[in-house]
Design a protein around this motif. Structure first.
Motif, mmCIF file in Angstrom:
data_model
loop_
_atom_site.group_PDB
_atom_site.id
_atom_site.type_symbol
_atom_site.label_atom_id
_atom_site.label_comp_id
_atom_site.label_asym_id
_atom_site.label_seq_id
_atom_site.Cartn_x
_atom_site.Cartn_y
_atom_site.Cartn_z
ATOM 1 N N MET A 1 0.771 -1.352 0.024
ATOM 2 C CA MET A 1 -0.096 -0.022 0.140
ATOM 3 C C MET A 1 0.902 1.378 0.085
ATOM 4 S SD MET A 1 -2.967 1.097 -0.111
ATOM 5 C CE MET A 1 -3.615 -0.618 -0.062
ATOM 6 N N ALA A 2 0.456 2.269 -0.947
ATOM 7 C CA ALA A 2 1.398 3.240 -1.015
ATOM 8 C C ALA A 2 1.187 4.351 0.294
ATOM 9 C CB ALA A 2 0.686 4.261 -2.228
ATOM 10 N N ARG A 3 2.370 4.868 0.867
ATOM 11 C CA ARG A 3 2.298 5.426 2.025
ATOM 12 C C ARG A 3 2.287 7.157 1.385
ATOM 13 N NH1 ARG A 3 5.716 3.270 6.280
ATOM 14 N NH2 ARG A 3 5.996 5.542 6.849
ATOM 15 N N GLN A 23 -2.072 12.050 -13.936
ATOM 16 C CA GLN A 23 -2.761 11.165 -13.281
ATOM 17 C C GLN A 23 -3.801 10.297 -13.820
ATOM 18 O OE1 GLN A 23 -6.031 12.419 -11.217
ATOM 19 N NE2 GLN A 23 -6.693 10.259 -11.375
ATOM 20 N N ASP A 25 -6.598 6.781 -13.471
ATOM 21 C CA ASP A 25 -7.410 5.849 -12.850
ATOM 22 C C ASP A 25 -7.745 4.951 -13.478
ATOM 23 O OD1 ASP A 25 -10.413 7.053 -11.518
ATOM 24 O OD2 ASP A 25 -9.525 7.496 -13.397
ATOM 25 N N GLY A 65 -13.664 -3.302 -0.246
ATOM 26 C CA GLY A 65 -13.805 -3.926 1.258
ATOM 27 C C GLY A 65 -13.421 -5.146 1.328
ATOM 28 N N LYS A 67 -10.671 -8.060 1.496
ATOM 29 C CA LYS A 67 -9.196 -7.881 1.605
ATOM 30 C C LYS A 67 -8.435 -8.418 0.316
ATOM 31 C CE LYS A 67 -7.808 -11.775 4.833
ATOM 32 N NZ LYS A 67 -8.094 -12.714 3.738
ATOM 33 N N PRO A 70 -7.502 -5.053 -3.294
ATOM 34 C CA PRO A 70 -6.327 -4.281 -3.600
ATOM 35 C C PRO A 70 -5.129 -5.193 -3.931
ATOM 36 C CG PRO A 70 -7.238 -3.802 -1.316
ATOM 37 C CD PRO A 70 -7.884 -4.799 -1.674
ATOM 38 N N TYR A 110 -1.483 4.113 -6.476
ATOM 39 C CA TYR A 110 -2.032 4.569 -5.170
ATOM 40 C C TYR A 110 -3.596 3.897 -5.070
ATOM 41 C CZ TYR A 110 -3.070 7.947 -1.435
ATOM 42 O OH TYR A 110 -3.276 8.503 -0.085
ATOM 43 N N VAL A 111 -3.745 2.809 -5.014
ATOM 44 C CA VAL A 111 -5.104 2.039 -4.982
ATOM 45 C C VAL A 111 -5.209 1.940 -6.287
ATOM 46 C CG1 VAL A 111 -7.376 1.530 -3.973
ATOM 47 C CG2 VAL A 111 -5.558 2.784 -2.844
ATOM 48 N N ASP A 112 -6.398 2.604 -6.795
ATOM 49 C CA ASP A 112 -6.955 2.605 -8.104
ATOM 50 C C ASP A 112 -6.379 3.846 -9.035
ATOM 51 O OD1 ASP A 112 -8.687 4.154 -6.991
ATOM 52 O OD2 ASP A 112 -10.260 3.271 -7.967
ATOM 53 N N ASP A 113 -5.493 4.549 -8.311
ATOM 54 C CA ASP A 113 -5.141 5.764 -9.088
ATOM 55 C C ASP A 113 -3.753 5.668 -9.482
ATOM 56 O OD1 ASP A 113 -6.765 7.868 -9.585
ATOM 57 O OD2 ASP A 113 -7.192 8.227 -7.208
ATOM 58 N N VAL B 75 -18.292 -4.809 1.105
ATOM 59 C CA VAL B 75 -18.504 -5.883 1.840
ATOM 60 C C VAL B 75 -17.983 -5.280 3.413
ATOM 61 C CG1 VAL B 75 -18.104 -7.591 0.431
ATOM 62 C CG2 VAL B 75 -15.882 -6.932 1.563
ATOM 63 N N SER B 79 -12.190 -6.746 5.862
ATOM 64 C CA SER B 79 -11.023 -6.230 5.667
ATOM 65 C C SER B 79 -10.384 -5.724 6.962
ATOM 66 C CB SER B 79 -11.013 -4.879 4.832
ATOM 67 O OG SER B 79 -9.818 -4.307 4.931
ATOM 68 N N LEU B 84 -6.240 -0.166 4.756
ATOM 69 C CA LEU B 84 -6.834 -0.316 3.464
ATOM 70 C C LEU B 84 -7.840 0.679 3.366
ATOM 71 C CD1 LEU B 84 -6.881 -4.146 2.721
ATOM 72 C CD2 LEU B 84 -5.083 -2.344 2.015
ATOM 73 N N ILE B 87 -6.235 4.781 4.272
ATOM 74 C CA ILE B 87 -5.204 5.478 3.443
ATOM 75 C C ILE B 87 -5.629 6.605 2.294
ATOM 76 C CG2 ILE B 87 -4.677 3.729 1.510
ATOM 77 C CD1 ILE B 87 -1.744 4.254 3.389
ATOM 78 N N LYS B 88 -6.850 6.291 1.921
ATOM 79 C CA LYS B 88 -7.178 6.984 0.764
ATOM 80 C C LYS B 88 -8.452 7.778 0.963
ATOM 81 C CE LYS B 88 -7.626 6.587 -4.144
ATOM 82 N NZ LYS B 88 -7.907 5.435 -5.170
#
Lengths: 150, 95
Positions: A1-3, A23, A25, A65, A67, A70, A110-113, B75, B79, B84, B87-88
């Motif tokens: 995960m991006a910090r 950018q 997405d 959501g 796990k 991502p 960055y997740v979906d970005d 859901v 998680s 997760l 962070i966003k």
């Protein structure tokens, strides 16, 4: 995960080397991949099936959501980038870079970005085209601060 | 979409009171259908079933105007990693 720090450093490098960041997405990034695990979820509130109200949904693809979501997207994306001769950051594994002659292209996930920038604008355009061919992506846009955060 | 609803509903019952939010939920489910996200199957005993929940957000454009009502089915509580979801904070909906 991006910090968040990693993103800030990228912003700093970009302003130091004076290059623009872009950018893009992924449209429904999390739905791109089939999941291996058996996961069952309830029917969506308000949209239960009248006939089969006791049925549940068995997921074929990940939902937000979950796990697995991502991670499976990140795996698929990083495989693609490595195939395209990117190097993965040792410290931040969501930062990828690719050198070509004197130029360098940075790609931060960055997740979906995806935030990316290069000392050579052509590399950015090429990257954007490649990504759009591989995934369902939005067009690349210059990274700007939304009005409300100015 | 010509009209959007400004208030983000907290519950699905509130969302049902407004046509735009109802359409937003249907959009999400239609997208699931197109992407073959899931299959409806009979429930077995001893099968772990995860709850689902609607999240309602207004999508803003660069000038901060609401351009879309977005309903997302997520859901619940699967998680365990907080990062997760944390962070966003703004980006998830603005991006």
């Amino acid at each position: 995960m991006a910090r968040l720090e990693a993103i800030r450093i990228l912003l700093a490098i970009a302003s130091m080397l004076d290059f623009k960041l872009f950018q893009m997405d992924v449209n429904s990034a999390f739905l791109n991949r089939y999941i291996k695990e058996e996961v069952f979820v309830e029917q969506p509130p308000g949209f239960q099936d009248f006939e089969f109200s006791n049925h549940v949904y068995k997921l074929k693809k990940a939902l937000y959501g979950l796990k697995q979501a991502p991670r499976s997207w990140y795996e698929r994306l990083s495989q693609f980038l490595i195939k395209c001769e990117f190097h993965r950051g040792n410290v931040d594994s969501t930062l990828f870079f690719k050198k070509s002659n004197k130029d360098i292209l940075f790609v931060q996930i960055y997740v979906d970005d995806i935030v990316f920038g290069s000392t050579n604008l052509f590399l950015c355009k090429e990257f954007s085209t490649n990504m759009q061919q591989e995934f369902e992506m939005s067009m690349m846009e210059e990274l700007v601060r939304p009005e409300k955060f100015k | 979409m010509a009209f959007v609803f400004k208030i983000e509903p907290k519950t699905v019952d509130d969302a049902f009171k407004d046509e735009n939010w109802y359409l937003a939920m249907q959009d999400e489910l239609n997208q699931f259908k197109r992407n073959e996200v899931w299959d409806l199957v009979p429930q077995h005993q001893n099968q772990q079933v995860i709850g689902t929940k609607w999240v309602f957000r207004n999508k803003l454009n660069d000038s901060g105007c609401i351009v879309k009502n977005k309903a997302r089915l997520v859901v619940k509580g699967y998680s365990k990693k907080r990062e997760l979801t944390m962070i966003k904070p703004m980006h998830l909906w603005l991006g």
